[in-house]
Design an enzyme around this catalytic site. Sequence first.
Site, mmCIF file in Angstrom:
data_model
loop_
_atom_site.group_PDB
_atom_site.id
_atom_site.type_symbol
_atom_site.label_atom_id
_atom_site.label_comp_id
_atom_site.label_asym_id
_atom_site.label_seq_id
_atom_site.Cartn_x
_atom_site.Cartn_y
_atom_site.Cartn_z
ATOM 1 C CE LYS A 164 -2.112 -1.159 3.791
ATOM 2 N NZ LYS A 164 -1.469 -2.456 3.952
ATOM 3 C CD GLU A 190 0.576 3.087 7.933
ATOM 4 O OE1 GLU A 190 1.294 2.405 7.204
ATOM 5 O OE2 GLU A 190 -0.349 2.595 8.605
ATOM 6 N NE ARG A 191 6.756 0.921 8.653
ATOM 7 C CZ ARG A 191 5.919 -0.078 8.373
ATOM 8 N NH1 ARG A 191 5.595 -0.942 9.294
ATOM 9 N NH2 ARG A 191 5.410 -0.211 7.172
HETATM 10 N N1 LIG Z 1 5.508 -2.354 -6.610
HETATM 11 C C1 LIG Z 1 6.383 -3.083 -5.907
HETATM 12 N N2 LIG Z 1 7.478 -3.554 -6.493
HETATM 13 C C2 LIG Z 1 8.380 -4.300 -5.815
HETATM 14 N N3 LIG Z 1 8.238 -4.627 -4.515
HETATM 15 C C3 LIG Z 1 7.162 -4.180 -3.853
HETATM 16 C C4 LIG Z 1 6.171 -3.386 -4.519
HETATM 17 N N4 LIG Z 1 5.205 -3.115 -3.644
HETATM 18 C C5 LIG Z 1 5.559 -3.681 -2.475
HETATM 19 N N5 LIG Z 1 6.728 -4.336 -2.592
HETATM 20 C C6 LIG Z 1 7.406 -5.089 -1.524
HETATM 21 O O1 LIG Z 1 6.506 -5.261 -0.429
HETATM 22 C C7 LIG Z 1 7.019 -4.624 0.748
HETATM 23 C C8 LIG Z 1 5.882 -4.024 1.573
HETATM 24 O O2 LIG Z 1 5.316 -2.943 0.910
HETATM 25 P P1 LIG Z 1 4.597 -1.745 1.701
HETATM 26 O O3 LIG Z 1 5.436 -1.246 2.828
HETATM 27 O O4 LIG Z 1 4.131 -0.769 0.690
HETATM 28 O O5 LIG Z 1 3.358 -2.530 2.281
HETATM 29 P P2 LIG Z 1 2.142 -1.983 3.128
HETATM 30 O O6 LIG Z 1 0.958 -2.663 2.568
HETATM 31 O O7 LIG Z 1 2.148 -0.507 3.158
HETATM 32 O O8 LIG Z 1 2.526 -2.580 4.519
HETATM 33 P P3 LIG Z 1 2.084 -2.147 5.988
HETATM 34 O O9 LIG Z 1 0.701 -2.620 6.147
HETATM 35 O O10 LIG Z 1 3.072 -2.909 6.817
HETATM 36 O O11 LIG Z 1 2.257 -0.650 6.064
HETATM 37 C C9 LIG Z 1 8.006 -3.610 0.227
HETATM 38 O O12 LIG Z 1 9.000 -3.318 1.174
HETATM 39 C C10 LIG Z 1 8.572 -4.307 -0.992
HETATM 40 O O13 LIG Z 1 9.570 -5.239 -0.643
#
Ligand SMILES: Nc1ncnc2c1ncn2[C@@H]1O[C@H](COP(=O)(O)OP(=O)(O)OP(=O)(O)O)[C@@H](O)[C@H]1O
Length: 466
Positions: A164, A190-191
């Site tokens: 996300k 968030e962080r």
């Molecule tokens: N478009 C992308 N291309 C390559 N890797 C990705 C991509 N999107 C996410 N990732 C991988 O997934 C990991 C987690 O992504 P992100 O921090 O955006 O998740 P999140 O859904 O925001 O998590 P949280 O709920 O913990 O905040 C990233 O650190 C990366 O390794």
Amino acid sequence: MTQHDAHDRVEPDNDTGTIVAIRGGVVDVRFAKLVPAIRELLYVGKTALEVSGLEDKGIVRCMALGPVRGLGLGMSVRATGAPISVPVGDAVLGRMFNMFGEPIDRKPAPLTVERRAIHQAPPRLEDRVVRSKVLETGIKAIDLLSPIERGGKTGLFGGAGVGKTVLITELINNTVQQYKGVSLFCGIGERSREAEELYREMGEAGVLDNTVMLFGQMNEAPGVRFLIGKTALTMAEYFRDEQHRDVLLLIDNIFRFVQAGSEVSGLLGRMPSRVGYQPTLATELAELEERITSTRSAAITSIQAVYVPADDFTDPAAAHIFSHLSGSVVLSRKRASEGLYPAIDPLASSSVMLTPSVVGQRHYDIARGVRRTLAEYEELRDIIAMLGIEELSAADRATVARARRLERFLTQPFFTTAAFTGTEGRRVTTVETLEGCETILNQTHFERNESDYYMIGALSDLETVV
Ligand SMILES: Nc1ncnc2c1ncn2[C@@H]1O[C@H](COP(=O)(O)OP(=O)(O)OP(=O)(O)O)[C@@H](O)[C@H]1O
């Protein structure tokens, strides 16, 4: 509530109360004379409190907006006679603020005369407008399957760690530069490390001038995380209503607003309702979401990341947030685990923009064709797993070949991940996306391997793959 009877106070003592109880982040204060109003801002030393309820005998129940450590019974509390207000207007552009509208970018406070209370009513129903225009993001899967509505609200749904934050950062990267209006980024719960990175990246990209960043991160009091969205909205409304400028409002993560509300509610001693959420969930969310709207004056386009607890899309918070949106981009864990980034679920994502009258018949047909092919492939997967692909008819084998290429074609290297994936980001126009998908949909025989379609931009990039 914006007006208050502050003027009636004559003696300074009237403004002073005493702490009579402290339970976690909830502080009860007794005022002997004038009792402050709901949502009035109070101070104990440097710690801010917001009045959230009136009890009897001149006691007000307050939500602490800072650390309660160091507070004690009998301490004196000063009423300010007004709710929290934040600076608005051009002076906030290029700056980073906390919920109180205080700068957190190590620069002096903006020299602004104008401030606004953060609690405001949403525009009247008859003043809200719908424009039915699409905001191109350059991200293939979004522009094709869940086009973002200009002046509307789009959610990016997903469980923990499915991408996300990466997606919302890419959207900032792709849209802020093209966007004519003002962009506001609001980080909720968030962080804080992410906040600093984002600020630095935006500075480097040279887009800070038309941007405002606001943060109430996970290390802050629940009251702060609960109110930071209102601070953002207050600044956004000023640009919309007074300056008639369009606003792009990005929120990461709106679920944390609901969660903060639930923490506050628990502290205030209210009984939780469904699945442990606050009974006031729907009203609290509506109070915020209904302010995020477009009027005749200008549009607010909002993109909101929505954390889905335990990947359960029936979670009441996720379901309530969904009901306020005009489009939803759903991120799937399965796709992320297969490395198909962005992990957008083509079958679950949707948008009210995806109709022939808005995007045109051709776009609509291609999107349906892609969905149908991927849905058929899903059904065939079980048969393939049990009997092997050889058992399929020639037509089904062609469907599988198309579907697997479409799946890969809808992956995309991002600018924001280039540093760790080693692949330069690609922005793809909707025209190119449609051409690519149409070509794949019309093909029955493929010369290229499906892996060639993985992490490319437009289909014409294939010519450079050897
Ligand atoms: N478009 C992308 N291309 C390559 N890797 C990705 C991509 N999107 C996410 N990732 C991988 O997934 C990991 C987690 O992504 P992100 O921090 O955006 O998740 P999140 O859904 O925001 O998590 P949280 O709920 O913990 O905040 C990233 O650190 C990366 O390794």
